[in-house]
Design an enzyme around this catalytic site. Structure first.
Site: not given
Length: 719
Positions: A78, A245
């Site tokens: 992020h 993920h």
């Protein structure tokens, strides 16, 4: 509330973003060199300290599965993932995630905890390790700790101590919203420049799907646009999503609206910068996105679990315990469950996000997933390289990369230039070449415009562009409208002739590159223009630029550097400003910020180039002087002269006539990019200095200094 000037006058041109180019707010001394400090680190010892933090769960914020690795990957992702190609802003450099607005974005919920966990490491190494580097390094260490082989790591991210207010995040006034104003003509999938994220306050796209609905087709469309705007192709996109993920889980034990406290920047003072407070015992878990569950049965292990689950099961959309859309396997009893994140005696069923299922339903993405599934080593390599690109894309050329883990390979996205395999010119040769250039038949205007066109592509945001490489002679730059391709071809051919004659005449190994000659020619033009005005100046010059090849130039990647407006050459473009900048002058300030210019430097450059007559297409617009080619202060003198009046001549108010008040005669034409220096109070205050009777010498000095700065912006080899 104390209102600012911007609150009182919303249409006021924002020049304060240029002030940070002068006053950075750093607590370190001016002579502080972060690179020198970083080089003293024992990187292995730093990584060991991060590993220790990562595997020691704290009661105040317990680690999922006893390992903070997935949390640190999310933190690094992020931080770096805010980067966007269109203006090169955001990204991991500066450690901006610890400052607002990023520190309090809804998508960064609980990453404040990740940074606090790393506080002991930062405290131990102090100025030797920036937050920007620490955040990214922690992501790499996390991957390695969970069995993944990373491609490398480079330090060199210098911390900022003030938010970058030049970054435009979007038109919305509420978090987690998407307004039609975010898109050109209000059409979803057609983001306005320079945006990349599709939702205010989210890094990428809404994980539930467009507008919070489980629309896989729309989600795939958003993913492709978003990742393209952060310089990722389809394969890199799939590798990043699938690789990231593979680890961890998302948290949505209950509704965020009912249980979360305010974000860090709104939290009470006793929280000391921590936000989103909630009681784990009351809700039986954590809350971040409002979506709940892991992706695989082994959330802290590198494996093929994510791809196998996604492709091996059918998925259906459901509302999870946090009230958000997520996807569960149709045959729940056929999928391996993961251990509980906080209690290994319990199990959790894997889930998928709408953005995950979108990859399976998009034909191109699905083919890549299948290829990765059949070739796990290829998947590992693709994720390693895509992750490396993600966390280093905003750092510029490899000359800036620090540390023992920097790969030997230079990637095309790093805009490579060759090393010089010859001896560089010295002062005597530079003087000889300047004479040759001035005797070549090229005008001072042509030489100045070409040098400016080459150097001013630089962006301090991601350290791309600049004169080094002489890419102005390559596609796409040689075909840009602002560079006047037909005239540019003539200039380049002439300079190449000068270069060839000089290099062929040498009996030693001294050679000049075209990149150096372009800058040297611009410098010669400035010196001659100053002499025409009665000033003897020498523009500083440092040789060492080399010439890149077309094969070393990613044409598509360089397209985003094309100026839509260039105030210094008085280029207005097509007047199509369907983006977040409403006027040419806003674009002017935006470009000045990317060039790291101050308000006086911007003003001096515009006024000086107008005096030279170095305007787009040889136009007289803004050349407010009867002696173009001489470096005078006539532009400011005549712009500020109240014997004239200014009358718009087009509906858009882009072009104006400057008329003699007494006779009504049209004396000059000008554009908004000229008149703003008399209209805006801050710009006029500086113009007053340069336009005064004793201001010309000051203008010449400041113009030469600003010009030299721009010519050298990309010379990282000199640092």
């Amino acid at each position: 509330m104390t209102w600012s000037n911007e609150d009182w006058w919303p249409n006021l041109l924002r020049l304060d973003i240029l002030d940070d180019n002068v006053y950075g707010g750093s607590p370190y001394d001016e002579d502080f060199e972060y690179a020198e400090e970083f080089r003293t680190l024992d990187l292995d010892a730093v990584k060991a300290d991060i590993e220790d933090v990562m595997t020691t769960s704290k009661e105040w914020w317990p680690a999922d599965y006893g390992h903070y690795g997935p949390l640190f990957i999310r933190m690094a992702w992020h931080s770096a993932g805010t980067y966007r190609t269109l203006d090169g802003r955001a990204g991991a450099a500066g450690g901006l995630q610890r400052l607002p607005p990023e520190s309090s974005w809804p998508d960064n919920i609980n990453l404040d905890k990740a940074r606090r966990l790393l506080q002991p490491v930062k405290q131990k190494y102090g100025r030797k390790l920036s937050w920007g580097d620490l955040i990214v390094l922690a992501g790499n260490v996390a991957l390695e700790s969970m069995g993944f082989e990373t491609y490398g790591f480079a330090g060199g991210r210098v911390d900022e101590f003030k938010s970058n207010e030049a970054v435009e995040w979007g038109p919305e006034t509420e978090w987690e919203t998407t307004s039609p104003e975010r898109y050109k003509e209000g059409e979803a999938g057609n983001l306005k420049d320079p945006l990349a994220n599709t939702v205010m306050g989210l890094i990428y796209v809404n994980p539930e799907g467009p507008n919070g609905e489980p629309d896989v087709e729309g989600s795939a469309k958003n993913i492709r646009e978003e990742f393209d705007r952060m310089a990722m192709n389809d394969e890199e996109t799939v590798a990043l999503i699938a690789g990231g993920h593979t680890f961890g889980k998302v948290h949505g034990a209950d509704s965020p609206e009912e249980h979360q406290g305010p974000e860090p920047e709104a939290a009470p003072i006793e929280e000391q910068g921590l936000g989103w407070k909630h009681d784990f015992d009351d809700i039986g878990g954590m809350i971040t996105s409002g979506i709940e569950g892991p992706w695989t049965d082994a959330p802290i292990q590198w494996d093929m679990g994510y791809i196998d689950n996604l492709l091996g099961h059918d998925w259906t959309s459901v509302k999870g315990p946090g009230g958000a859309w997520q996807w569960h396997p149709v045959e729940a009893d056929e999928i391996e469950h993961a251990p509980g994140a906080q209690d290994s005696s319990k199990t959790e069923q894997p889930m998928m996000l709408t953005t995950d299922v979108a990859l399976k339903h998009d034909d191109d993405y699905r083919e890549i997933l299948k290829r990765f599934q059949e070739n796990p080593d290829e998947f590992q390599k693709a994720f390693a390289k895509a992750w490396y690109k993600l966390i280093h894309r905003d750092m510029g050329p490899p000359e800036r990369f620090l540390g023992p883990e920097v790969p030997e390979e230079t990637m095309i996205w790093q805009d490579p230039v060759p090393d010089a395999d010859y001896d560089l010119i010295g002062d005597a040769e530079a003087a000889e070449l300047k004479e040759d250039v001035l005797d070549s038949g090229l005008s001072t205007q042509q030489l100045a415009k070409t040098a400016w066109a080459a150097a001013s592509t630089y962006r301090d945001s991601d350290k791309r562009g600049g004169a080094n490489g002489a890419r102005i002679r390559l596609e796409p730059q040689r075909s840009w409208e602002v560079n006047e391709p037909a005239e540019l071809e003539t200039v380049l051919e002439t300079l190449e002739d000068v270069q060839a004659a000089f290099n062929e005449s040498r009996s030693d190994d001294v050679r000049v590159s075209l990149a150096d000659l372009i800058v040297l020619g611009g410098n010669a033009a400035i010196e001659q223009a100053a002499a025409e005005a009665g000033y003897d100046v020498e523009v500083p010059f440092e040789p060492g630029r080399t010439d890149a090849t077309q094969e070393q130039t990613d044409v598509e990647s360089f397209e985003v550097l094309e100026p839509k407006v260039d105030a210094v050459r008085n280029y207005l473009g097509e007047g199509d400003y369907d983006d977040l900048y409403d006027s040419p002058e806003e674009r002017m300030v935006d470009k000045a910020e990317l060039l790291n210019l101050s308000v006086p430097e911007l003003t001096a450059l515009v006024g000086g180039m107008r005096a030279l007559g170095a305007t787009y297409d040889g136009s007289d617009r803004g050349v407010l002087t009867d002696r173009p080619g001489a470096l005078t202060n006539d532009f400011f003198v005549n712009l500020l002269d109240m014997d004239f009046e200014w009358v718009p001549v087009d509906e858009d108010g882009y072009v104006f006539e400057i008329r003699d008040r007494e006779t009504g005669d049209v004396v000059w034409e000008a554009t908004r990019l000229d008149l703003i220096f008399g209209s805006n109070s801050r710009l006029r205050a500086v113009a007053d200095v340069y336009g005064a009777a004793d201001g010309e010498e000051k203008l010449v000095e400041d113009f030469v200094a600003a010009w030299s700065t721009v010519m050298q912006l990309d010379r990282f080899d000199l640092e």
